[in-house]
Design an enzyme around this catalytic site. Structure first.
Site, PDB file in Angstrom:
ATOM      1  N   ARG A 234      -7.678 -15.217  22.738  1.00  0.00           N
ATOM      2  CA  ARG A 234      -6.644 -14.668  21.865  1.00  0.00           C
ATOM      3  C   ARG A 234      -6.412 -15.646  20.716  1.00  0.00           C
ATOM      4  O   ARG A 234      -6.376 -16.860  20.922  1.00  0.00           O
ATOM      5  CB  ARG A 234      -5.326 -14.447  22.616  1.00  0.00           C
ATOM      6  CG  ARG A 234      -5.293 -13.213  23.501  1.00  0.00           C
ATOM      7  CD  ARG A 234      -5.342 -11.900  22.709  1.00  0.00           C
ATOM      8  NE  ARG A 234      -5.316 -10.715  23.551  1.00  0.00           N
ATOM      9  CZ  ARG A 234      -6.394 -10.068  23.996  1.00  0.00           C
ATOM     10  NH1 ARG A 234      -7.602 -10.477  23.688  1.00  0.00           N
ATOM     11  NH2 ARG A 234      -6.251  -8.986  24.755  1.00  0.00           N
ATOM     12  N   ASP A 258     -13.881 -15.354  17.752  1.00  0.00           N
ATOM     13  CA  ASP A 258     -13.925 -13.888  17.853  1.00  0.00           C
ATOM     14  C   ASP A 258     -12.521 -13.319  17.682  1.00  0.00           C
ATOM     15  O   ASP A 258     -12.344 -12.107  17.624  1.00  0.00           O
ATOM     16  CB  ASP A 258     -14.500 -13.473  19.212  1.00  0.00           C
ATOM     17  CG  ASP A 258     -14.708 -11.968  19.301  1.00  0.00           C
ATOM     18  OD1 ASP A 258     -15.326 -11.391  18.379  1.00  0.00           O
ATOM     19  OD2 ASP A 258     -14.231 -11.349  20.270  1.00  0.00           O
ATOM     20  N   GLU A 263      -5.002 -11.626  13.300  1.00  0.00           N
ATOM     21  CA  GLU A 263      -6.104 -10.658  13.187  1.00  0.00           C
ATOM     22  C   GLU A 263      -5.641  -9.217  13.059  1.00  0.00           C
ATOM     23  O   GLU A 263      -6.351  -8.381  12.503  1.00  0.00           O
ATOM     24  CB  GLU A 263      -7.047 -10.784  14.384  1.00  0.00           C
ATOM     25  CG  GLU A 263      -6.445 -10.305  15.700  1.00  0.00           C
ATOM     26  CD  GLU A 263      -7.451 -10.386  16.860  1.00  0.00           C
ATOM     27  OE1 GLU A 263      -8.055 -11.445  17.031  1.00  0.00           O
ATOM     28  OE2 GLU A 263      -7.595  -9.377  17.564  1.00  0.00           O
ATOM     29  N   HIS A 295     -13.288  -9.641  16.767  1.00  0.00           N
ATOM     30  CA  HIS A 295     -12.875  -9.254  18.127  1.00  0.00           C
ATOM     31  C   HIS A 295     -13.881  -8.262  18.721  1.00  0.00           C
ATOM     32  O   HIS A 295     -13.508  -7.177  19.184  1.00  0.00           O
ATOM     33  CB  HIS A 295     -11.462  -8.668  18.113  1.00  0.00           C
ATOM     34  CG  HIS A 295     -10.755  -8.874  19.420  1.00  0.00           C
ATOM     35  ND1 HIS A 295      -9.470  -9.325  19.511  1.00  0.00           N
ATOM     36  CD2 HIS A 295     -11.161  -8.695  20.708  1.00  0.00           C
ATOM     37  CE1 HIS A 295      -9.120  -9.414  20.779  1.00  0.00           C
ATOM     38  NE2 HIS A 295     -10.126  -9.040  21.521  1.00  0.00           N
TER      39      HIS A 295
HETATM   40  P1  NAD Z   1      -8.412 -13.711  34.068  1.00  0.00           P
HETATM   41  O1  NAD Z   1      -7.014 -13.297  34.331  1.00  0.00           O
HETATM   42  O2  NAD Z   1      -9.474 -13.364  35.053  1.00  0.00           O
HETATM   43  O3  NAD Z   1      -8.473 -15.296  33.829  1.00  0.00           O
HETATM   44  C1  NAD Z   1      -7.522 -15.979  33.061  1.00  0.00           C
HETATM   45  C2  NAD Z   1      -7.395 -17.372  33.625  1.00  0.00           C
HETATM   46  O4  NAD Z   1      -6.486 -18.099  32.809  1.00  0.00           O
HETATM   47  C3  NAD Z   1      -6.838 -17.391  35.054  1.00  0.00           C
HETATM   48  O5  NAD Z   1      -7.663 -18.158  35.898  1.00  0.00           O
HETATM   49  C4  NAD Z   1      -5.468 -18.008  34.899  1.00  0.00           C
HETATM   50  O6  NAD Z   1      -5.066 -18.772  36.026  1.00  0.00           O
HETATM   51  C5  NAD Z   1      -5.679 -18.879  33.678  1.00  0.00           C
HETATM   52  N1  NAD Z   1      -4.425 -19.274  33.055  1.00  0.00           N
HETATM   53  C6  NAD Z   1      -3.235 -18.607  33.013  1.00  0.00           C
HETATM   54  N2  NAD Z   1      -2.310 -19.346  32.374  1.00  0.00           N
HETATM   55  C7  NAD Z   1      -2.935 -20.487  32.005  1.00  0.00           C
HETATM   56  C8  NAD Z   1      -2.517 -21.645  31.310  1.00  0.00           C
HETATM   57  N3  NAD Z   1      -1.258 -21.771  30.874  1.00  0.00           N
HETATM   58  N4  NAD Z   1      -3.418 -22.637  31.098  1.00  0.00           N
HETATM   59  C9  NAD Z   1      -4.687 -22.520  31.554  1.00  0.00           C
HETATM   60  N5  NAD Z   1      -5.142 -21.443  32.202  1.00  0.00           N
HETATM   61  C10 NAD Z   1      -4.280 -20.445  32.432  1.00  0.00           C
HETATM   62  O7  NAD Z   1      -8.751 -13.125  32.630  1.00  0.00           O
HETATM   63  P2  NAD Z   1     -10.193 -12.875  32.006  1.00  0.00           P
HETATM   64  O8  NAD Z   1     -10.641 -11.491  32.323  1.00  0.00           O
HETATM   65  O9  NAD Z   1     -11.083 -14.015  32.325  1.00  0.00           O
HETATM   66  O10 NAD Z   1      -9.834 -12.898  30.453  1.00  0.00           O
HETATM   67  C11 NAD Z   1      -9.472 -14.106  29.807  1.00  0.00           C
HETATM   68  C12 NAD Z   1      -8.913 -13.780  28.435  1.00  0.00           C
HETATM   69  O11 NAD Z   1      -9.985 -13.257  27.631  1.00  0.00           O
HETATM   70  C13 NAD Z   1      -7.856 -12.674  28.411  1.00  0.00           C
HETATM   71  O12 NAD Z   1      -6.568 -13.219  28.584  1.00  0.00           O
HETATM   72  C14 NAD Z   1      -8.012 -12.053  27.059  1.00  0.00           C
HETATM   73  O13 NAD Z   1      -7.065 -12.655  26.184  1.00  0.00           O
HETATM   74  C15 NAD Z   1      -9.415 -12.455  26.614  1.00  0.00           C
HETATM   75  N6  NAD Z   1     -10.301 -11.330  26.359  1.00  0.00           N
HETATM   76  C16 NAD Z   1     -10.922 -11.237  25.161  1.00  0.00           C
HETATM   77  C17 NAD Z   1     -11.804 -10.195  24.896  1.00  0.00           C
HETATM   78  C18 NAD Z   1     -12.532 -10.073  23.576  1.00  0.00           C
HETATM   79  O14 NAD Z   1     -13.110  -9.014  23.261  1.00  0.00           O
HETATM   80  N7  NAD Z   1     -12.590 -11.114  22.761  1.00  0.00           N
HETATM   81  C19 NAD Z   1     -12.031  -9.234  25.888  1.00  0.00           C
HETATM   82  C20 NAD Z   1     -11.387  -9.372  27.118  1.00  0.00           C
HETATM   83  C21 NAD Z   1     -10.528 -10.411  27.361  1.00  0.00           C
END
Ligand code: NAD
Length: 344
Positions: A234, A258, A263, A295
């Site tokens: 994000r 990305d 954005e 994105h």
């Molecule tokens: P997920 O929930 O499986 O993993 C997120 C991880 O972040 C978890 O292990 C959690 O414990 C950790 N976390 C939470 N708070 C934290 C903190 N303060 N410090 C460090 N770590 C922390 O999620 P995911 O499916 O792996 O997705 C991760 C991120 O990717 C999403 O939050 C989303 O913002 C982003 N995303 C981006 C796209 C894209 O197209 N660019 C697509 C999907 C997801």
């Protein structure tokens, strides 16, 4: 059920029409984003389907509630654009927690390789029959250390990919994953240790109050000179202005983004005939060592199919008043141990 679908792009329709039809759900596709100005379009529908840049604030939620709408389905994982606290007890908020962690993790690696092997430059050069290699020197990933912040679904796939390249991994997570660290090539460390020890830093944690501007001027100062910063999570995880200053001072070696803080004003739209009003974004894009994609990390055929299938399933479960692990609720929605809607 009839669902008002906001911020529609052409690639959304085929899979949503297919899976919706199978379950008797029709989607009305609006190109506009959901906001206080457009919320009236949802009148007469049973629910709304939104994406990352729709504005689902308190005013929008109140108006949806007045219209009798009781479900907001997000066709994405992140829900930082929804005031879940305000929605609590009024409107169910249901998301797609995972669709293809591979899509995002593979895009992250694609950006990293493009950047450090100057593929973006080579593509333009050879199209112009310029076969010079001047300025194209990259570096090996093998033996380098990658710092991965957020070791959930995407972070873990990215770690696996990096391990395939022979990289060492320093990991940081508020809730470390059991069994991931091996004490040798994958180690959980503090954030400061990660900043100090990483050649490359990749962000895979959600945007929360804790993680807002996780990478700011102070954090960058703790990083190695030449650090490569990757963000496919994000935008607001990074203070974009601080990153720009880091690039200008040559302290940051490269950045692959990305996502971008502001954005929602630009991404997914064609501004090629316009003057970009955001100086920070324009300056970042102008840098030879910054790669920006709009994105698009999620955008694979597999991910689109799963997003549509899960969203339709979320609507069906709501219709049948079944418990749903994909529900986000305020009471515990801010943590990773959400009750999954049971306390709504
Ligand atoms: P997920 O929930 O499986 O993993 C997120 C991880 O972040 C978890 O292990 C959690 O414990 C950790 N976390 C939470 N708070 C934290 C903190 N303060 N410090 C460090 N770590 C922390 O999620 P995911 O499916 O792996 O997705 C991760 C991120 O990717 C999403 O939050 C989303 O913002 C982003 N995303 C981006 C796209 C894209 O197209 N660019 C697509 C999907 C997801």
């Amino acid at each position: 059920m009839k669902i008002a679908f906001f911020d529609t792009k052409p690639y959304d329709k085929p899979s949503f029409d297919r899976y919706g039809k199978e379950q008797g759900i029709t989607f009305k596709y609006f190109e506009t984003k959901l906001s206080e100005d457009t919320v009236e379009l949802a009148y007469g529908y049973d629910g709304v389907c939104v994406f990352i840049n729709d504005t689902v604030n308190a005013a929008v939620i109140d108006r949806l509630y007045e219209m009798g709408i009781r479900v907001i389905v997000l066709r994405c994982a992140g829900y930082n654009n929804v005031d879940v606290k305000h929605a609590f007890g009024k409107i169910h908020v249901i998301r797609v927690p995972a669709y293809s962690p591979y899509a995002v993790a593979e895009h992250t690696m694609a950006m990293l390789l493009t950047s450090i092997r100057r593929i973006h430059k080579a593509y333009i050069r050879t199209r112009d029959f310029n076969f010079s290699l001047a300025g194209m020197t990259g570096f090996d990933l093998h033996g380098k250390t990658v710092g991965v912040i957020g070791t959930g679904r995407i972070g873990q796939v990215f770690i696996n990919i990096c391990r395939g390249f022979g990289m060492k991994v320093l990991a940081y997570d508020k809730y470390p994953a059991a069994g991931l660290a091996d004490g040798d090539s994958i180690r959980y460390v503090t954030l400061d240790e990660l900043f100090a020890g990483s050649d490359i830093i990749s962000l895979h944690c959600p945007l929360t109050e804790d993680t807002y501007h996780l990478i700011d001027a102070d954090a960058l100062a703790k990083c190695r000179r030449g650090v490569v910063v990757l963000n496919t999570s994000r935008g607001a995880l990074i203070d974009a202005e601080a990153l720009l200053q880091g690039i200008k001072s040559r302290h940051v070696g490269a950045a692959c983004l990305d996502v971008y803080e502001e954005e929602s004003d630009f991404f997914f739209e064609d501004f090629s005939g316009h003057i970009l009003e955001d100086d920070t974004l324009a300056r970042l894009i102008s840098m030879p060592n910054v790669i920006v994609t709009s994105h698009q990390a999620f955008l694979t055929e597999e991910a689109l199919a799963t997003i549509a299938q899960t969203t339709v399933d979320n609507i069906v479960r709501f219709r049948e008043q079944r418990e749903n692990p994909n529900e986000v609720c305020y009471r515990c929605g801010k943590t990773e141990d959400c009750c999954r809607g049971k306390c709504f």
